[in-house]
Motif scaffolding. Structure first.
Motif, PDB file in Angstrom:
ATOM      1  N   LYS A 103       0.825  -1.206   0.000  1.00  0.00           N
ATOM      2  CA  LYS A 103       0.000   0.000   0.000  1.00  0.00           C
ATOM      3  C   LYS A 103       0.860   1.257   0.000  1.00  0.00           C
ATOM      4  O   LYS A 103       0.561   2.214  -0.703  1.00  0.00           O
ATOM      5  CB  LYS A 103      -0.924   0.012   1.214  1.00  0.00           C
ATOM      6  CG  LYS A 103      -2.066  -0.968   1.117  1.00  0.00           C
ATOM      7  CD  LYS A 103      -2.941  -0.874   2.338  1.00  0.00           C
ATOM      8  CE  LYS A 103      -4.066  -1.911   2.297  1.00  0.00           C
ATOM      9  NZ  LYS A 103      -4.912  -1.865   3.486  1.00  0.00           N
ATOM     10  N   THR A 104       1.930   1.260   0.789  1.00  0.00           N
ATOM     11  CA  THR A 104       2.761   2.458   0.869  1.00  0.00           C
ATOM     12  C   THR A 104       3.684   2.610  -0.341  1.00  0.00           C
ATOM     13  O   THR A 104       4.150   3.711  -0.625  1.00  0.00           O
ATOM     14  CB  THR A 104       3.620   2.456   2.152  1.00  0.00           C
ATOM     15  OG1 THR A 104       4.444   1.304   2.172  1.00  0.00           O
ATOM     16  CG2 THR A 104       2.741   2.492   3.389  1.00  0.00           C
ATOM     17  N   ASP A 105       3.961   1.530  -1.048  1.00  0.00           N
ATOM     18  CA  ASP A 105       4.834   1.622  -2.232  1.00  0.00           C
ATOM     19  C   ASP A 105       4.173   2.421  -3.354  1.00  0.00           C
ATOM     20  O   ASP A 105       4.862   3.033  -4.167  1.00  0.00           O
ATOM     21  CB  ASP A 105       5.177   0.234  -2.763  1.00  0.00           C
ATOM     22  CG  ASP A 105       6.216  -0.459  -1.901  1.00  0.00           C
ATOM     23  OD1 ASP A 105       6.871   0.251  -1.105  1.00  0.00           O
ATOM     24  OD2 ASP A 105       6.369  -1.685  -2.015  1.00  0.00           O
ATOM     25  N   SER A 106       2.856   2.453  -3.380  1.00  0.00           N
ATOM     26  CA  SER A 106       2.175   3.155  -4.456  1.00  0.00           C
ATOM     27  C   SER A 106       1.921   4.624  -4.133  1.00  0.00           C
ATOM     28  O   SER A 106       1.386   5.359  -4.959  1.00  0.00           O
ATOM     29  CB  SER A 106       0.830   2.469  -4.765  1.00  0.00           C
ATOM     30  OG  SER A 106      -0.008   2.546  -3.634  1.00  0.00           O
ATOM     31  N   LEU A 107       2.306   5.091  -2.947  1.00  0.00           N
ATOM     32  CA  LEU A 107       2.090   6.494  -2.589  1.00  0.00           C
ATOM     33  C   LEU A 107       2.978   7.406  -3.418  1.00  0.00           C
ATOM     34  O   LEU A 107       4.146   7.100  -3.662  1.00  0.00           O
ATOM     35  CB  LEU A 107       2.391   6.698  -1.101  1.00  0.00           C
ATOM     36  CG  LEU A 107       1.412   6.047  -0.127  1.00  0.00           C
ATOM     37  CD1 LEU A 107       1.930   6.254   1.296  1.00  0.00           C
ATOM     38  CD2 LEU A 107       0.033   6.633  -0.256  1.00  0.00           C
TER      39      LEU A 107
END
Length: 112
Positions: A103-107
């Motif tokens: 989830k945080t990799d796509s921020l």
């Protein structure tokens, strides 16, 4: 009756004949920070055998640290319910952490 070896006496260690390729010696020596290529053939084989044993022992030690069921399995026993539960909890936590990472990799603005 004496035991006879066939071949060069320098290549026997622990009763086994072991010869390693130069590429294998260079690769393993790089990981262990040892210049085994400068050794004589006999010493190269001994150094390579020691490095491989060290590598295997490190792997076993890591497994003891991270796998709650490994100790019982290594001794030929069935893991206890507690060890199995710990392993299940550990797996679930790793899945949760991996989902959070995805989830945080796509921020936007996230540096790789």
């Amino acid at each position: 009756m004496s035991r006879r070896h066939i071949g060069y006496s320098g290549i026997y260690g622990k009763g086994d004949q072991a010869n390693y390729r130069r590429d294998d010696i260079a690769n393993e020596a790089q990981h262990h920070k040892i210049n085994a290529q400068g050794f004589r053939t006999k010493d190269q084989n001994e150094a390579m055998t020691n490095m491989i044993e060290e590598h295997m022992q490190d792997g076993v030690a890591e497994r003891y640290k991270h796998d709650p069921t490994y100790s019982a399995t290594m001794h030929g026993h069935k893991p206890s319910r507690g060890a199995k539960t710990d392993a299940d909890i550990q797996r679930e936590e790793e899945e949760i952490i991996n989902r959070k990472k995805e989830k945080t990799d796509s921020l936007p603005g996230k540096k790789l």
